[in-house]
Enzyme design. Structure first.
Site, mmCIF file in Angstrom:
data_model
loop_
_atom_site.group_PDB
_atom_site.id
_atom_site.type_symbol
_atom_site.label_atom_id
_atom_site.label_comp_id
_atom_site.label_asym_id
_atom_site.label_seq_id
_atom_site.Cartn_x
_atom_site.Cartn_y
_atom_site.Cartn_z
ATOM 1 N N SER A 197 1.786 7.425 7.538
ATOM 2 C CA SER A 197 0.542 8.031 7.073
ATOM 3 C C SER A 197 -0.118 8.888 8.147
ATOM 4 C CB SER A 197 -0.438 6.931 6.643
ATOM 5 O OG SER A 197 -1.721 7.461 6.380
ATOM 6 N N THR A 252 -0.469 14.318 -0.015
ATOM 7 C CA THR A 252 -1.309 13.510 -0.901
ATOM 8 C C THR A 252 -2.487 14.346 -1.377
ATOM 9 O OG1 THR A 252 -0.660 11.467 0.180
ATOM 10 C CG2 THR A 252 -2.699 11.417 -1.089
ATOM 11 N N ARG A 301 -14.889 2.305 -2.058
ATOM 12 C CA ARG A 301 -14.235 1.031 -1.760
ATOM 13 C C ARG A 301 -15.292 0.016 -1.342
ATOM 14 N NH1 ARG A 301 -9.168 3.933 1.408
ATOM 15 N NH2 ARG A 301 -8.797 5.473 -0.241
ATOM 16 N N LYS A 345 2.122 13.736 -3.811
ATOM 17 C CA LYS A 345 1.748 12.367 -4.164
ATOM 18 C C LYS A 345 0.325 12.338 -4.720
ATOM 19 C CE LYS A 345 1.580 7.744 -2.050
ATOM 20 N NZ LYS A 345 0.166 7.413 -2.319
ATOM 21 N N HIS A 349 -3.217 6.224 -6.218
ATOM 22 C CA HIS A 349 -3.575 5.806 -4.856
ATOM 23 C C HIS A 349 -3.820 4.300 -4.785
ATOM 24 C CE1 HIS A 349 -4.641 8.051 -1.075
ATOM 25 N NE2 HIS A 349 -4.962 6.821 -0.708
ATOM 26 N N GLY A 386 0.760 -0.769 -8.180
ATOM 27 C CA GLY A 386 0.868 -1.961 -9.013
ATOM 28 C C GLY A 386 2.147 -2.747 -8.848
ATOM 29 N N MET A 393 4.593 -5.341 -7.694
ATOM 30 C CA MET A 393 4.522 -6.621 -6.992
ATOM 31 C C MET A 393 5.802 -7.431 -7.122
ATOM 32 S SD MET A 393 1.608 -7.196 -5.348
ATOM 33 C CE MET A 393 1.195 -8.953 -5.377
#
Length: 408
Positions: free
Chosen positions: A135, A185, A194, A275, A299, A332, A334
């Site tokens: 990143s 991105t 957040r 992205k 994101h 998402g 997992m």
């Protein structure tokens, strides 16, 4: 009924004692059978501000919840009587082979979660034969990551800053260090709300309020690592004492357009991936622009809350542009079953963010290895149970996305 006393040689085959594992870290990781297990260990071992930065999302965190629920609502349709003694989990992505259909997504502030940070990620990815993405907001330099993982396939994720020269200086450094793909991105014109970070006073470096110190005291390993290793700092910019959201709003440019993307394309010598795509129309326009891949992503639910669920968007985008550009997906994921469902639904490739960070927080580099191993095992098992021996055999007929949410 005739009874007799058991003899030692009769009991021996029935009693097999487990060898003791001396390392507490190895015991913790061995007990983790799912990514959710790693998350539980990570939460116990990481101070709240750092864990919540990883675990949280924007506003009410609806986008993240929906993305995870979308995978849970998948129904799988197995074929029977297939030879699945061997399964091939590899795939071609952006001109090279990956051993698994997922790579490590770019994540910021990674050394805050656990001090091995990006180095653990890039070395674990190399050992697994998958790509690693660094990143712009990483806490290890472009060059140090390249040196740590010389054989790892490395991608660099770019946020366009208001200072264009500074942005392109990073791009030039990545090219010279051997990164072969640029992930631009495009879903951060401003920072998402957040709320966990705001409530926790999440700053870089951590703000030492009494609450932060009290929360860190029961987690001595994290605290010891923070104080006895290289001071936490950004690899690509100067230090910052405000909140993460304030940093993003200061740095990132809300004026970025398709013209800027074309300008980047002219200067970057490798593969170009965009992205943060969230509509079919944008996917079509990007395919026309000549990019090599797009990532359907909201994101991780960390920007616009109630944004489209990438997994739900996937089939329509693949129908529209899948013959012109590679379609990747994140948000998402997992489990390895989630990865298989995405590939069957039409994705070329997937990326994991939180899933690997939970492993990092649970046990450093071995924890990242454990996260990858868990996902690999789930991918292989799901493929076998579906009756397919290669990713190429996966098709939409293997998956039904049950309709919990949809337009009226």
């Amino acid at each position: 009924m005739t009874r007799q006393l058991p003899r030692a040689h009769d009991l021996a085959p029935l009693l097999k004692f487990k060898k003791p594992v001396l390392s507490p870290r190895d015991r913790r990781l061995a007990s983790c059978l799912t990514i959710h297990d790693l998350r539980d260990v990570a939460r116990r071992r990481t101070p709240k501000a750092a864990f919540d930065y990883t675990d949280g999302a924007a506003d009410a965190e609806v986008s993240l919840a929906r993305a995870r629920q979308a995978f849970e609502d998948v129904e799988l349709h197995p074929s029977i009587l297939r030879d699945v003694a061997r399964v091939d989990t590899s795939c071609e992505v952006l001109g090279a082979r990956a051993a698994l259909p997922f790579g490590i997504a770019p994540t910021g502030f990674t050394r805050l979660m656990q001090t091995e940070g990006e180095i653990a990620g890039v070395t674990a990815a190399g050992a697994a034969g998958i790509p690693y993405a660094l990143s712009t907001m990483g806490t290890t330099s472009i060059e140090d990551v390249a040196a740590a993982g010389p054989a790892t396939r490395k991608w660099f994720q770019l946020y366009m800053w208001k200072d264009r020269e500074r942005s392109m200086a990073l791009v030039d450094r990545a090219a010279r260090a051997g990164y072969d793909t640029l992930l631009v991105t495009v879903d951060v014109p401003v920072a998402g709300a957040r709320l966990r970070d705001t409530r926790n006073g999440m700053t870089i470096p951590p703000t030492l309020t009494p609450r932060v110190v009290a929360n860190a005291i029961p987690r001595p390993a994290w605290w010891f690592n923070l104080l006895t290793t290289e001071p936490l700092a950004f690899a690509s910019l100067d230090s910052w004492s405000g909140t993460v959201g304030e940093l993003l709003d200061t740095m990132f440019d809300p004026t970025v357009t398709y013209d800027d993307l074309a300008w980047i394309r002219e200067q970057w010598p490798g593969k170009l991936c965009v992205k943060g795509v969230q509509t079919v129309a944008d996917a079509a326009r990007l395919a026309e622009s000549g990019v090599d891949a797009i990532v359907l992503s909201n994101h991780g639910g960390r920007q616009l809350d109630r944004a489209p669920v990438p997994f739900h968007l996937l089939p329509r985008v693949v129908d529209e542009v899948g013959d012109r550009v590679e379609v990747h997906l994140d948000t998402g994921i997992m489990s390895g079953t989630d990865v298989v469902a995405a590939i069957a639904h039409g994705a070329r490739f997937t990326m994991i963010g939180r899933a690997y960070l939970y492993g990092l927080m649970a046990g450093g580099r071995p924890g990242v290895d454990r996260a990858i191993d868990i996902l690999r095992g789930q991918v292989e098992r799901t493929m076998r149970l579906l009756g397919v021996s290669s990713l190429a055999e996966l098709e939409p007929g293997h998956v039904t996305a049950l309709n919990r949410w949809g337009p009226r």
